[in-house]
Design an enzyme around this catalytic site. Sequence first.
Site, PDB file in Angstrom:
ATOM      1  N   CYS A 227       0.637  -0.743  -0.052  1.00  0.00           N
ATOM      2  CA  CYS A 227       0.181   0.307  -0.279  1.00  0.00           C
ATOM      3  C   CYS A 227       1.082   1.120   0.237  1.00  0.00           C
ATOM      4  O   CYS A 227       0.551   1.629   1.228  1.00  0.00           O
ATOM      5  CB  CYS A 227      -1.097   0.410   1.012  1.00  0.00           C
ATOM      6  N   GLY A 232       6.514   7.336   0.619  1.00  0.00           N
ATOM      7  CA  GLY A 232       7.532   7.563   2.185  1.00  0.00           C
ATOM      8  C   GLY A 232       8.751   6.568   2.057  1.00  0.00           C
ATOM      9  O   GLY A 232       9.981   6.806   2.641  1.00  0.00           O
ATOM     10  N   LYS A 233       7.807   5.316   2.727  1.00  0.00           N
ATOM     11  CA  LYS A 233       8.110   4.297   3.506  1.00  0.00           C
ATOM     12  C   LYS A 233       9.491   3.573   2.082  1.00  0.00           C
ATOM     13  O   LYS A 233      10.721   2.857   2.531  1.00  0.00           O
ATOM     14  CB  LYS A 233       7.335   3.510   3.830  1.00  0.00           C
ATOM     15  N   ASP A 289       1.277  -1.358   4.776  1.00  0.00           N
ATOM     16  CA  ASP A 289       0.816  -0.648   5.681  1.00  0.00           C
ATOM     17  C   ASP A 289      -0.615   0.036   5.644  1.00  0.00           C
ATOM     18  O   ASP A 289      -0.557   0.998   4.186  1.00  0.00           O
ATOM     19  CB  ASP A 289       1.939   0.492   5.370  1.00  0.00           C
ATOM     20  N   CYS A 342      -1.000   3.772  11.021  1.00  0.00           N
ATOM     21  CA  CYS A 342      -0.244   5.349  11.918  1.00  0.00           C
ATOM     22  C   CYS A 342      -1.552   5.750  12.848  1.00  0.00           C
ATOM     23  O   CYS A 342      -1.867   6.479  12.781  1.00  0.00           O
ATOM     24  CB  CYS A 342      -0.544   6.361  11.099  1.00  0.00           C
TER      25      CYS A 342
END
Length: 388
Positions: A227, A232-233, A289, A342
Amino acid sequence: MTPAARYASAIAILDIVLAGEPAERALTNWARSNRFAGSGDRAAIRDHVYDVLRARRSLAVAGGGDDGRALVLGLLRRDGIPVDTVFGAGGHAPTALTPQEAQVPAIDPSPAQAADLPDWLWPIWQASLGDQAMACAVTQQQRAGLHLRVNLSRATRQAAQDRLQAEGIASLPHPDVDTGLIVQDNPRRVAGSKPFADGVIEVQDAASQIAMAALPLSPGQRVLDLCAGGGGKTLAMADRMQTPVFAHDIDPRRMTDIAPRAARAGVQIKMVTSQALQGAAPFDLVLVDAPCSGSGTWRRTPDAKWRLTPERLSELNGIQAEVIAQGAALCAAGGLLAYATCSVLQAENDAVVETFVARNPDWHARPPLRLHPTQGHDGFYMVVLQRD
């Protein structure tokens, strides 16, 4: 614009947001309709709007109402700003307070109001965070700091600091992760800086950096970010591994920025479409994610807190169950599955993992990484699972 006129504009925008418009859209539309406003005006108005949205319920108590005018009044009272320097201050300022408005309400907020959470969510928040529930909620009332991730394949952290300092951007090393910097001055200069253009730094909260540093990665692994979103990750994993990382998102439009970001950072990202995903498997590690409420990041997107409903949370739980199962199906024998959100809500974290393991007893979970919102980072959750 005068400071008072900025507050007046914030009041107008808040009323639009309270009527259902997303905050970012309302701010963008206002800026387009008020081109006389300079960058400093727009930044100040944005700060006022988000300061209110972070603490909407407690400010409503302090201001004696829940419209934009009362909320800004509550903000001034909370921050110790004399209200007569804003209301009735002439020009384009908000009109002067009425006698009724000028009376400070003598009302003690309820726990949910003090925590700036909807009534239905407060018990869930308490159950998830225990004795840290109120402290974490209060943390979410304040602005988040700007954190940077240093691409260590491009520069050391000290070298990145030195280059930023040369452009007037002061920073400190983050104490919890060796790639992290905390911006101290001039955060709005970062995106236009040479270190950013050269791929030395990326904007990324320390919580995500801590999570990516905790992943059991090694060069040569086939790694998929299922995902990926903006990547960013994915970029953090690729910089750490110095080998290609696969990226997928069910909505390819979300990945539009990955290619230019990867080129800037000097890392290799292989985009995988939904149609090609099964053919690209198996992977040694799959990062899921998962879509979530974002409750660990509500300092940054505070209007999302007020848009969340019990129905939407239930819908997210269904999506989370689907994507963790999808990620597991893409893992190689003996591979690893990292489930992350998150969010700080147990319903999106432990409950999802426990249900998955109960349905798939050949998988077992390692102890989770659980980060609560603090001054040092956002809230985050991650658990690594392995097939027996």
